[in-house]
Design a protein around this motif. Structure first.
Motif, PDB file in Angstrom:
ATOM      1  N   PHE A  66       0.838  -1.205   0.000  1.00 33.63           N
ATOM      2  CA  PHE A  66       0.000   0.000   0.000  1.00 33.63           C
ATOM      3  C   PHE A  66       0.873   1.255   0.000  1.00 33.63           C
ATOM      4  O   PHE A  66       0.706   2.158  -0.829  1.00 33.63           O
ATOM      5  CB  PHE A  66      -0.898  -0.078   1.240  1.00 33.63           C
ATOM      6  N   ALA A  67       1.831   1.317   0.913  1.00 35.01           N
ATOM      7  CA  ALA A  67       2.702   2.491   1.030  1.00 35.01           C
ATOM      8  C   ALA A  67       3.557   2.688  -0.215  1.00 35.01           C
ATOM      9  O   ALA A  67       3.785   3.821  -0.658  1.00 35.01           O
ATOM     10  CB  ALA A  67       3.601   2.347   2.260  1.00 35.01           C
ATOM     11  N   ASN A  68       4.031   1.590  -0.791  1.00 32.27           N
ATOM     12  CA  ASN A  68       4.903   1.705  -1.956  1.00 32.27           C
ATOM     13  C   ASN A  68       4.191   2.310  -3.162  1.00 32.27           C
ATOM     14  O   ASN A  68       4.834   2.921  -4.027  1.00 32.27           O
ATOM     15  CB  ASN A  68       5.501   0.340  -2.307  1.00 32.27           C
ATOM     16  N   ARG A  69       2.889   2.180  -3.234  1.00 30.74           N
ATOM     17  CA  ARG A  69       2.152   2.832  -4.311  1.00 30.74           C
ATOM     18  C   ARG A  69       2.197   4.355  -4.140  1.00 30.74           C
ATOM     19  O   ARG A  69       2.372   5.093  -5.104  1.00 30.74           O
ATOM     20  CB  ARG A  69       0.710   2.330  -4.376  1.00 30.74           C
ATOM     21  N   TYR A  70       2.024   4.812  -2.915  1.00 32.22           N
ATOM     22  CA  TYR A  70       2.160   6.254  -2.645  1.00 32.22           C
ATOM     23  C   TYR A  70       3.592   6.719  -2.904  1.00 32.22           C
ATOM     24  O   TYR A  70       3.818   7.756  -3.541  1.00 32.22           O
ATOM     25  CB  TYR A  70       1.772   6.548  -1.195  1.00 32.22           C
ATOM     26  N   LEU A  71       4.565   5.972  -2.406  1.00 32.99           N
ATOM     27  CA  LEU A  71       5.964   6.357  -2.575  1.00 32.99           C
ATOM     28  C   LEU A  71       6.347   6.397  -4.059  1.00 32.99           C
ATOM     29  O   LEU A  71       7.050   7.317  -4.500  1.00 32.99           O
ATOM     30  CB  LEU A  71       6.869   5.383  -1.825  1.00 32.99           C
ATOM     31  N   LYS A  72       5.890   5.434  -4.817  1.00 37.12           N
ATOM     32  CA  LYS A  72       6.168   5.413  -6.255  1.00 37.12           C
ATOM     33  C   LYS A  72       5.594   6.661  -6.925  1.00 37.12           C
ATOM     34  O   LYS A  72       6.275   7.322  -7.723  1.00 37.12           O
ATOM     35  CB  LYS A  72       5.585   4.157  -6.887  1.00 37.12           C
ATOM     36  N   ALA A  73       4.351   6.996  -6.590  1.00 38.32           N
ATOM     37  CA  ALA A  73       3.720   8.189  -7.174  1.00 38.32           C
ATOM     38  C   ALA A  73       4.479   9.452  -6.774  1.00 38.32           C
ATOM     39  O   ALA A  73       4.716  10.337  -7.604  1.00 38.32           O
ATOM     40  CB  ALA A  73       2.267   8.279  -6.727  1.00 38.32           C
ATOM     41  N   TYR A  74       4.891   9.527  -5.513  1.00 39.58           N
ATOM     42  CA  TYR A  74       5.618  10.700  -5.027  1.00 39.58           C
ATOM     43  C   TYR A  74       6.940  10.888  -5.775  1.00 39.58           C
ATOM     44  O   TYR A  74       7.249  11.982  -6.251  1.00 39.58           O
ATOM     45  CB  TYR A  74       5.883  10.555  -3.522  1.00 39.58           C
ATOM     46  N   TYR A  75       7.710   9.822  -5.886  1.00 39.31           N
ATOM     47  CA  TYR A  75       9.021   9.947  -6.538  1.00 39.31           C
ATOM     48  C   TYR A  75       8.892  10.144  -8.045  1.00 39.31           C
ATOM     49  O   TYR A  75       9.737  10.811  -8.657  1.00 39.31           O
ATOM     50  CB  TYR A  75       9.899   8.742  -6.198  1.00 39.31           C
ATOM     51  N   GLU A  76       7.853   9.602  -8.639  1.00 40.44           N
ATOM     52  CA  GLU A  76       7.602   9.882 -10.055  1.00 40.44           C
ATOM     53  C   GLU A  76       7.320  11.369 -10.261  1.00 40.44           C
ATOM     54  O   GLU A  76       7.849  11.986 -11.190  1.00 40.44           O
ATOM     55  CB  GLU A  76       6.415   9.052 -10.553  1.00 40.44           C
ATOM     56  N   TYR A  77       6.521  11.938  -9.396  1.00 40.81           N
ATOM     57  CA  TYR A  77       6.190  13.361  -9.507  1.00 40.81           C
ATOM     58  C   TYR A  77       7.433  14.213  -9.280  1.00 40.81           C
ATOM     59  O   TYR A  77       7.661  15.207  -9.991  1.00 40.81           O
ATOM     60  CB  TYR A  77       5.109  13.726  -8.493  1.00 40.81           C
ATOM     61  N   GLN A  78       8.247  13.840  -8.294  1.00 42.19           N
ATOM     62  CA  GLN A  78       9.470  14.586  -8.026  1.00 42.19           C
ATOM     63  C   GLN A  78      10.434  14.528  -9.213  1.00 42.19           C
ATOM     64  O   GLN A  78      11.172  15.477  -9.481  1.00 42.19           O
ATOM     65  CB  GLN A  78      10.163  14.027  -6.775  1.00 42.19           C
ATOM     66  N   ALA A  79      10.421  13.419  -9.931  1.00 44.74           N
ATOM     67  CA  ALA A  79      11.299  13.235 -11.096  1.00 44.74           C
ATOM     68  C   ALA A  79      10.670  13.792 -12.373  1.00 44.74           C
ATOM     69  O   ALA A  79      11.212  13.600 -13.462  1.00 44.74           O
ATOM     70  CB  ALA A  79      11.620  11.758 -11.276  1.00 44.74           C
ATOM     71  N   LYS A  80       9.509  14.476 -12.207  1.00 44.86           N
ATOM     72  CA  LYS A  80       8.773  15.058 -13.339  1.00 44.86           C
ATOM     73  C   LYS A  80       8.299  13.989 -14.318  1.00 44.86           C
ATOM     74  O   LYS A  80       8.184  14.219 -15.515  1.00 44.86           O
ATOM     75  CB  LYS A  80       9.605  16.129 -14.049  1.00 44.86           C
ATOM     76  N   GLU A  81       8.064  12.805 -13.776  1.00 48.05           N
ATOM     77  CA  GLU A  81       7.424  11.745 -14.547  1.00 48.05           C
ATOM     78  C   GLU A  81       5.932  11.780 -14.236  1.00 48.05           C
ATOM     79  O   GLU A  81       5.478  12.567 -13.403  1.00 48.05           O
ATOM     80  CB  GLU A  81       8.037  10.387 -14.179  1.00 48.05           C
ATOM     81  N   LYS A  82       5.167  10.930 -14.892  1.00 49.28           N
ATOM     82  CA  LYS A  82       3.717  10.975 -14.726  1.00 49.28           C
ATOM     83  C   LYS A  82       3.235   9.858 -13.810  1.00 49.28           C
ATOM     84  O   LYS A  82       3.254   8.686 -14.186  1.00 49.28           O
ATOM     85  CB  LYS A  82       3.034  10.853 -16.093  1.00 49.28           C
ATOM     86  N   PRO A  83       2.760  10.216 -12.596  1.00 48.65           N
ATOM     87  CA  PRO A  83       2.172   9.196 -11.723  1.00 48.65           C
ATOM     88  C   PRO A  83       0.733   8.918 -12.152  1.00 48.65           C
ATOM     89  O   PRO A  83       0.274   9.442 -13.183  1.00 48.65           O
ATOM     90  CB  PRO A  83       2.219   9.864 -10.342  1.00 48.65           C
ATOM     91  N   SER A  84       0.008   8.144 -11.386  1.00 48.06           N
ATOM     92  CA  SER A  84      -1.411   7.940 -11.681  1.00 48.06           C
ATOM     93  C   SER A  84      -2.102   9.304 -11.685  1.00 48.06           C
ATOM     94  O   SER A  84      -1.653  10.259 -11.051  1.00 48.06           O
ATOM     95  CB  SER A  84      -2.047   7.018 -10.636  1.00 48.06           C
ATOM     96  N   GLU A  85      -3.196   9.388 -12.433  1.00 52.99           N
ATOM     97  CA  GLU A  85      -3.842  10.684 -12.649  1.00 52.99           C
ATOM     98  C   GLU A  85      -4.317  11.326 -11.348  1.00 52.99           C
ATOM     99  O   GLU A  85      -4.140  12.523 -11.130  1.00 52.99           O
ATOM    100  CB  GLU A  85      -5.026  10.518 -13.605  1.00 52.99           C
ATOM    101  N   CYS A  86      -4.915  10.522 -10.452  1.00 52.70           N
ATOM    102  CA  CYS A  86      -5.434  11.109  -9.212  1.00 52.70           C
ATOM    103  C   CYS A  86      -4.306  11.581  -8.300  1.00 52.70           C
ATOM    104  O   CYS A  86      -4.424  12.628  -7.641  1.00 52.70           O
ATOM    105  CB  CYS A  86      -6.353  10.130  -8.488  1.00 52.70           C
ATOM    106  N   TRP A  87      -3.174  10.863  -8.282  1.00 54.36           N
ATOM    107  CA  TRP A  87      -2.030  11.335  -7.503  1.00 54.36           C
ATOM    108  C   TRP A  87      -1.420  12.576  -8.151  1.00 54.36           C
ATOM    109  O   TRP A  87      -1.039  13.526  -7.461  1.00 54.36           O
ATOM    110  CB  TRP A  87      -0.982  10.239  -7.355  1.00 54.36           C
TER     111      TRP A  87
END
Length: 263
Positions: A66-87
């Motif tokens: 569960f947490a790793n999904r949030y962490l993945k979205a966070y680091y994707e956003y920080q890297a200017k990549e595209k996380p899931s749309e709602c994140w």
């Protein structure tokens, strides 16, 4: 920025601590949800240690996925990549002036519960045994609900005159929290039961469809109508302190057992 993922619940807490500290330095509202989520994780860890869950080993596995999904979205956003749309939508609001603390928390909860929790639950279960998870699933949601119920106390610390506004508006923020939590709890469990039955080759399409629906909820949280938006904007104009100070206020309240984010 590297994509950090946790292997156990202690690493989840460590990575959340890093996000919180970075948010203070960056003056980023992203740290607000991270504080709430850290407290949830600490409560889950305590529950596992105290035998509060039916299956502690399964609960830690769920917590980490569960947490790793949030962490993945966070680091994707920080890297200017595209996380899931709602994140992505939730993170974008963190860069804007108008959302109040409550909205930042609800946007994070919306993405994490309504999308991530169902997916994580399905990953540790099968169609045959997912029913066995329901009692522990309800407990983790109860923890989150209880914590969010005390957000008002933290908002009052940030802006003391909020007491008058809440009295005048009939505690509109409490209604907003209760409505969102009830919807999230019911929707997440329903989605978990549906998603666990989806064939592997159809899951990505299912996730994308769910993501779009949850993003629509996020838009409502961001713009909840004229009256509520007007109240929230008035609150925002008088919020006290920098973003870093708000994050610190929430941490101090937690450390002093004032229960800033606990009921």
């Amino acid at each position: 920025m590297s994509m950090k993922q946790a292997k156990n619940i202690n690493e989840v807490i460590l990575l959340l601590d890093q996000i919180i500290e970075k948010s203070k330095i960056d003056q980023s509202n992203l740290g607000l949800f991270a504080i709430l989520y850290r407290e949830v994780t600490v409560r889950v860890k305590e529950g596992i240690q105290n035998g509060s869950f039916q299956n502690g080993e399964r609960m830690e596995k769920l917590d980490v996925i569960f947490a790793n999904r949030y962490l993945k979205a966070y680091y994707e956003y920080q890297a200017k990549e595209k996380p899931s749309e709602c994140w992505g939508f939730a993170f974008e609001q963190a860069d804007k002036f108008w959302p109040i603390v409550l909205q930042h928390l609800l946007l994070g909860m919306n993405a994490h519960i309504n999308l991530d929790l169902g997916i994580a639950s399905a990953e540790i279960c099968t169609v045959e045994d997912i029913k066995d998870l329901q009692a522990d699933f309800d407990k983790i949601n109860a923890i989150l609900s209880n914590l969010v119920g005390g957000v008002e106390k933290c908002l009052i610390k940030i802006w003391p005159t909020l007491t008058w506004i809440l009295k005048f508006t009939g505690k509109i923020d409490t209604f907003f929290i209760d409505f969102s939590m009830e919807t999230a709890r019911n929707g997440a469990w329903k989605f978990a039961n549906e998603f666990v039955a989806v064939p592997e080759n159809e899951r990505e399409a299912c996730i994308q469809l769910r993501d779009q629906r949850i993003t629509e909820i996020a838009r409502l949280v961001s713009n909840p109508g004229y009256f509520v938006s007007a109240v929230f904007k008035f609150i925002r104009l008088f919020e006290r302190g920098t973003i870093a100070q708000k994050i610190i206020d929430m941490q101090i309240a937690e450390q002093n057992n004032v229960e800033c984010v606990a009921a």
